[in-house]
Design a protein around this motif. Structure first.
Motif, mmCIF file in Angstrom:
data_model
loop_
_atom_site.group_PDB
_atom_site.id
_atom_site.type_symbol
_atom_site.label_atom_id
_atom_site.label_comp_id
_atom_site.label_asym_id
_atom_site.label_seq_id
_atom_site.Cartn_x
_atom_site.Cartn_y
_atom_site.Cartn_z
ATOM 1 N N TYR A 1 0.829 -1.210 0.000
ATOM 2 C CA TYR A 1 0.000 0.000 0.000
ATOM 3 C C TYR A 1 0.862 1.259 0.000
ATOM 4 N N GLU A 2 1.934 1.265 0.800
ATOM 5 C CA GLU A 2 2.836 2.418 0.832
ATOM 6 C C GLU A 2 3.476 2.645 -0.538
ATOM 7 N N SER A 3 3.839 1.565 -1.197
ATOM 8 C CA SER A 3 4.419 1.686 -2.540
ATOM 9 C C SER A 3 3.400 2.265 -3.512
ATOM 10 N N ALA A 4 2.158 1.840 -3.368
ATOM 11 C CA ALA A 4 1.101 2.330 -4.259
ATOM 12 C C ALA A 4 0.889 3.830 -4.090
ATOM 13 N N GLN A 5 1.053 4.332 -2.872
ATOM 14 C CA GLN A 5 0.852 5.751 -2.613
ATOM 15 C C GLN A 5 1.914 6.625 -3.270
ATOM 16 N N THR A 6 3.109 6.075 -3.446
ATOM 17 C CA THR A 6 4.217 6.865 -3.992
ATOM 18 C C THR A 6 4.535 6.551 -5.447
ATOM 19 N N GLU A 7 4.089 5.384 -5.903
ATOM 20 C CA GLU A 7 4.501 4.946 -7.235
ATOM 21 C C GLU A 7 3.346 4.804 -8.224
ATOM 22 N N TYR A 8 2.155 5.283 -7.866
ATOM 23 C CA TYR A 8 1.046 5.105 -8.796
ATOM 24 C C TYR A 8 1.266 5.942 -10.059
ATOM 25 N N ILE A 9 0.770 5.425 -11.167
ATOM 26 C CA ILE A 9 0.914 6.098 -12.459
ATOM 27 C C ILE A 9 -0.229 7.104 -12.618
ATOM 28 N N ASN A 10 0.132 8.324 -12.954
ATOM 29 C CA ASN A 10 -0.888 9.350 -13.146
ATOM 30 C C ASN A 10 -1.500 9.175 -14.532
ATOM 31 N N LYS B 1 -9.228 15.333 -6.517
ATOM 32 C CA LYS B 1 -9.190 14.531 -5.293
ATOM 33 C C LYS B 1 -9.704 13.115 -5.546
ATOM 34 N N SER B 2 -10.800 12.998 -6.265
ATOM 35 C CA SER B 2 -11.348 11.673 -6.569
ATOM 36 C C SER B 2 -10.387 10.876 -7.437
ATOM 37 N N LEU B 3 -9.749 11.569 -8.401
ATOM 38 C CA LEU B 3 -8.803 10.892 -9.293
ATOM 39 C C LEU B 3 -7.610 10.348 -8.512
ATOM 40 N N GLN B 4 -7.066 11.163 -7.610
ATOM 41 C CA GLN B 4 -5.909 10.711 -6.824
ATOM 42 C C GLN B 4 -6.275 9.506 -5.963
ATOM 43 N N LYS B 5 -7.423 9.570 -5.313
ATOM 44 C CA LYS B 5 -7.874 8.458 -4.483
ATOM 45 C C LYS B 5 -8.055 7.207 -5.330
ATOM 46 N N TYR B 6 -8.674 7.376 -6.491
ATOM 47 C CA TYR B 6 -8.914 6.243 -7.390
ATOM 48 C C TYR B 6 -7.594 5.621 -7.838
ATOM 49 N N LEU B 7 -6.630 6.461 -8.217
ATOM 50 C CA LEU B 7 -5.357 5.953 -8.737
ATOM 51 C C LEU B 7 -4.561 5.206 -7.676
ATOM 52 N N ILE B 8 -4.590 5.716 -6.434
ATOM 53 C CA ILE B 8 -3.854 5.036 -5.355
ATOM 54 C C ILE B 8 -4.474 3.668 -5.083
ATOM 55 N N GLU B 9 -5.797 3.621 -4.981
ATOM 56 C CA GLU B 9 -6.458 2.348 -4.710
ATOM 57 C C GLU B 9 -6.304 1.402 -5.898
ATOM 58 N N ARG B 10 -6.356 1.943 -7.106
ATOM 59 C CA ARG B 10 -6.164 1.131 -8.309
ATOM 60 C C ARG B 10 -4.768 0.515 -8.302
ATOM 61 N N SER B 11 -3.767 1.349 -8.017
ATOM 62 C CA SER B 11 -2.381 0.871 -7.979
ATOM 63 C C SER B 11 -2.190 -0.178 -6.894
ATOM 64 N N PHE B 12 -2.844 0.027 -5.757
ATOM 65 C CA PHE B 12 -2.743 -0.910 -4.635
ATOM 66 C C PHE B 12 -3.298 -2.282 -5.036
ATOM 67 N N LEU B 13 -4.504 -2.300 -5.591
ATOM 68 C CA LEU B 13 -5.124 -3.563 -5.986
ATOM 69 C C LEU B 13 -4.317 -4.237 -7.100
ATOM 70 N N GLN B 14 -3.829 -3.433 -8.017
ATOM 71 C CA GLN B 14 -3.005 -3.935 -9.109
ATOM 72 C C GLN B 14 -1.734 -4.579 -8.551
ATOM 73 N N SER B 15 -1.118 -3.905 -7.577
ATOM 74 C CA SER B 15 0.123 -4.406 -6.971
ATOM 75 C C SER B 15 -0.095 -5.702 -6.212
ATOM 76 N N VAL B 16 -1.235 -5.797 -5.513
ATOM 77 C CA VAL B 16 -1.523 -7.028 -4.765
ATOM 78 C C VAL B 16 -1.667 -8.209 -5.719
ATOM 79 N N LEU B 17 -2.411 -8.005 -6.791
ATOM 80 C CA LEU B 17 -2.599 -9.087 -7.762
ATOM 81 C C LEU B 17 -1.267 -9.471 -8.415
ATOM 82 N N SER B 18 -0.463 -8.467 -8.768
ATOM 83 C CA SER B 18 0.842 -8.751 -9.368
ATOM 84 C C SER B 18 1.746 -9.479 -8.389
ATOM 85 N N ARG B 19 1.703 -9.009 -7.141
ATOM 86 C CA ARG B 19 2.551 -9.638 -6.121
ATOM 87 C C ARG B 19 2.108 -11.080 -5.878
#
Length: 706
Positions: free
Chosen positions: A95-104, A115-133
């Motif tokens: 999750y910490e990685s997703a907060q700093t490394e999400y793709i804009n 604000k909605s876009l940033q929240k969406y991108l962080i959560e998107r990156s987080f879920l994406q990272s979990v599946l990849s991991r």
């Protein structure tokens, strides 16, 4: 008295108890010692055996209670069975990685406010990272199978399995591929929001209501100050529905059902029947992220996989979200003292906890030193059994705390060829409290938390101080024989525990989670009412010269529920003075008491007179003044403040690994954060001439955060 080897071995024994997270126990030859040294909280490895069942399992306990150690043992056991594939994921790190490394993703900016876009991108990156991991972990684990299956599958087919896993991972990480699914869904949501705004404005014109809703650069906002018109209520409900719509977006974008089927088909080549996903640090991410994670990934993967994917989840008490997972089909294993031992025999809770302390120390010390535990404690006046009891009381049975306390005792006694006394353990408990627990409030003051969240936490500091003041007064009165009755002993004025009605427990969960207080038991008070009995931290008691515990003997069994220890009125008065619960409709402005909270919870915090929202505001003028004195530029993320506090508590530079072991962060993360604290803030001095780098505070940091 002790040889240099004895001292070194004792040091290694107690340091091994402090090991955190994924720190494997290995000997000097690199051999894993966990299976040999593992000590279950219950006899006959009951916790481990229950955790190994095929059910989805929540391991619930505060920091240091052994969740990660149990995970390691689960992995060891599952690897012995070719039908099981264990996969460990550190949710907090991902999750910490997703907060700093999400793709804009600029292509979404025209559909979502910032604000909605940033929240969406962080959560998107987080879920994406979990599946990849998850795929990476499956790939790593499956490598160990390849040698076994080469003879059956052949090298070509084995490589095909690896290639299929890699292709699935690439599919998850391919933003261009996800874009094709994503844009139509996001466009649909944006259109619904636009229609909602227009319909609400039209409704407002027709009804004369005062409900405003719109999308600004700060996101969807609403101002409620209306009568209970049905149009306004419908608009409010629709707004909430739109706010929760992202979960359905994620479900469609990542196509969870398809993902499960792909993984299942690929691993069938390896004869894998069950993937067991171990989610560590699940409760250390933000509340909303926990909900999204469970609703979008965890619940569907658990419910739709037909027993193929099962989860083992490490969580904190009161930081659990089940979503659509059927609680009746999961196992919840509590690791904290009261929650664990009260399931069995409440009359023998302490007995069971002390037995664990004894088994843990005897096994650990015997293995590392070849000696008995009693060889390191002065048993000339008290027995080794009493030492075990004291260690339990000072640690509440938490292995990591036991490690710290005995590490302090090593520094004060063993290295000087002296045996440990009971007073040494008590002094160590005070040091642990002052070094590791008490700084929590200081960290909160300088953190980047929202102001209301800070106030709520710092109000708990005031409540804790009131607890200590009241217990100190009880001690004084017992000593002065102001309390009559045979329960009180003038020479032993025990005053460390207190009780209150269970309804107040939800207000002090933060104090308990951070070890300021701990739940001890439940029983009926003098009036026959069920009450929860809590104790203050042993080190806090020593610091304030309070006697911890109660007199020995069966006649003192109900010592803690005596009337002086009833803190319900004190908590109720504190909440009444610290919180203002009121309707936000200025024309109504109805106020509510703590006793009316159950009613408000039933109505989802809607005013019973006008239907408007009811909110709770903190009344804390002194705290607000305290916070206003701190400049915004000096506020830091919680992890950064923790690093500074850890360096401040030491008299020497520390390397990243040493800081990481204290803070439950990775060494890489510590290095990155320290670099920023050096280059951008000038708070950390990086000693580059050492390998690895060592870190210490600059004078600026010492002055700011002292």
């Amino acid at each position: 008295m002790y040889t240099p080897e004895d001292k070194e071995n004792f040091f290694n024994a107690v340091e091994s108890l402090k090991k955190y997270r994924r720190a494997d126990l290995v000997d000097e030859k690199g051999k894993n010692l966990l299976e040999v040294l593992y000590t279950d909280l219950l006899p006959n490895d009951h916790i481990l055996k229950k955790s190994l069942k095929d059910n989805t399992t929540y391991l619930v306990g505060r920091k240091g209670t052994g969740k990660s150690t149990i995970f390691l043992r689960i992995e060891q056991e599952l690897r012995k069975n070719d039908n099981y594939l264990p996969c460990y994921i550190d949710v907090k790190t991902v999750y910490e990685s997703a907060q700093t490394e999400y793709i804009n993703l600029d292509y979404l900016s025209e559909y979502l406010d910032y604000k909605s876009l940033q929240k969406y991108l962080i959560e998107r990156s987080f879920l994406q990272s979990v599946l990849s991991r998850l795929i990476v972990e499956i790939n790593i684990r499956s490598n160990s199978f390849f040698q076994k299956v080469l003879g059956v599958l052949g090298e070509t087919k084995a490589q095909k399995v690896k290639a299929q896993l890699e292709a699935l991972k690439n599919k998850i990480e391919d933003n261009e591929l996800l874009k094709e699914i994503e844009i139509p869904i996001i466009k649909s949501i944006a259109l619904k929001r636009k229609n909602l705004t227009e319909n609400t404005q039209e409704s407002q014109k027709q009804t004369g209501g005062d409900f405003k809703v719109g999308v600004s650069e700060k996101g969807v906002n609403s101002t409620l100050g209306f009568t209970d018109s049905e149009a306004n209520k419908d608009a409010k409900r629709s707004l909430l529905e739109q706010e929760s719509s992202f979960s359905s977006v994620f479900m469609q974008v990542f196509q969870i059902k398809s993902f499960i089927q792909d993984v299942k088909e690929i691993l069938s080549e390896l004869k894998v029947k069950h993937v067991v996903v171990l989610l560590d640090d699940f409760s250390e991410i933000e509340d909303k992220a926990i909900e999204t994670f469970v609703d979008v990934l965890l619940a569907p993967l658990n419910n739709w996989s037909e027993e193929f994917i099962k989860f083992k989840i490490a969580a904190y008490p009161n930081r659990i979200h089940y979503g659509k997972i059927d609680p009746g089909k999961i196992d919840v294993i509590n690791l904290d003292f009261y929650n664990l031992y009260s399931e069995f025999d409440r009359n023998k809770m302490e007995e069971g906890a002390i037995d664990f302390t004894k088994r843990l120390l005897e096994k650990r010390i015997r293995h590392f030193t070849g000696k008995e535990t009693s060889d390191f404690f002065d048993t000339s006046k008290i027995s080794i059994e009493e030492y075990y009891e004291t260690i339990f009381q000072t640690s509440m049975n938490v292995p990591r705390i036991i490690g710290y306390i005995l590490s302090y005792c090593y520094q004060s006694k063993i290295i000087y060829d002296k045996k440990i006394l009971k007073s040494d353990i008590e002094s160590a408990a005070q040091r642990y409290y002052e070094d590791k627990i008490e700084p929590f409030f200081h960290k909160t003051t300088f953190s980047l938390l929202a102001i209301n969240e800070k106030i709520n936490i710092l109000q708990l500091r005031d409540l804790l101080n009131k607890f200590v003041e009241k217990l100190t007064e009880i001690k004084r009165r017992i000593s002065n024989a102001e309390y009559s009755g045979e329960s009180y002993i003038i020479s032993l004025p025990y005053s460390s525990h207190f009780h209150f009605v269970p309804e107040f427990e939800k207000f002090i969960t933060t104090l308990e989670l951070n070890y300021f207080i701990s739940k001890y038991t439940e029983m009926s008070d003098k009036d026959g009412q069920l009450v929860s009995i809590y104790c203050i931290n042993y080190g806090l008691a020593v610091k304030n010269n309070l006697f911890w515990g109660k007199p020995k003997g069966s006649k003192y069994r109900k010592y803690f529920n005596q009337r002086p220890f009833n803190f319900s009125p004190a908590i109720k008065d504190f909440l009444a003075s610290a919180k203002n619960i009121h309707c936000i409709n200025l024309d109504c402005n109805q106020t509510f008491t703590q006793d009316q909270i159950p009613l408000l919870e039933f109505t989802n915090y809607q005013c019973n007179k006008c239907g408007s929202q009811v909110i709770t505001e903190a009344l804390a003028d002194e705290i607000q003044i305290e916070l206003r004195l701190i400049e915004a530029k000096d506020l830091l993320p919680s992890a950064d403040i923790s690093i500074i506090m850890e360096l401040a508590s030491q008299n020497r530079p520390l390397i990243a690994r040493e800081i990481a072991e204290e803070l439950d962060l990775s060494s890489q993360s510590i290095g990155q954060k320290n670099k920023m604290l050096d280059l951008k803030k000038g708070l950390i001095k990086r000693n580059k001439y050492t390998n690895p780098y060592s870190y210490e505070l600059t004078d600026l940091a010492k002055n700011l955060y002292k």
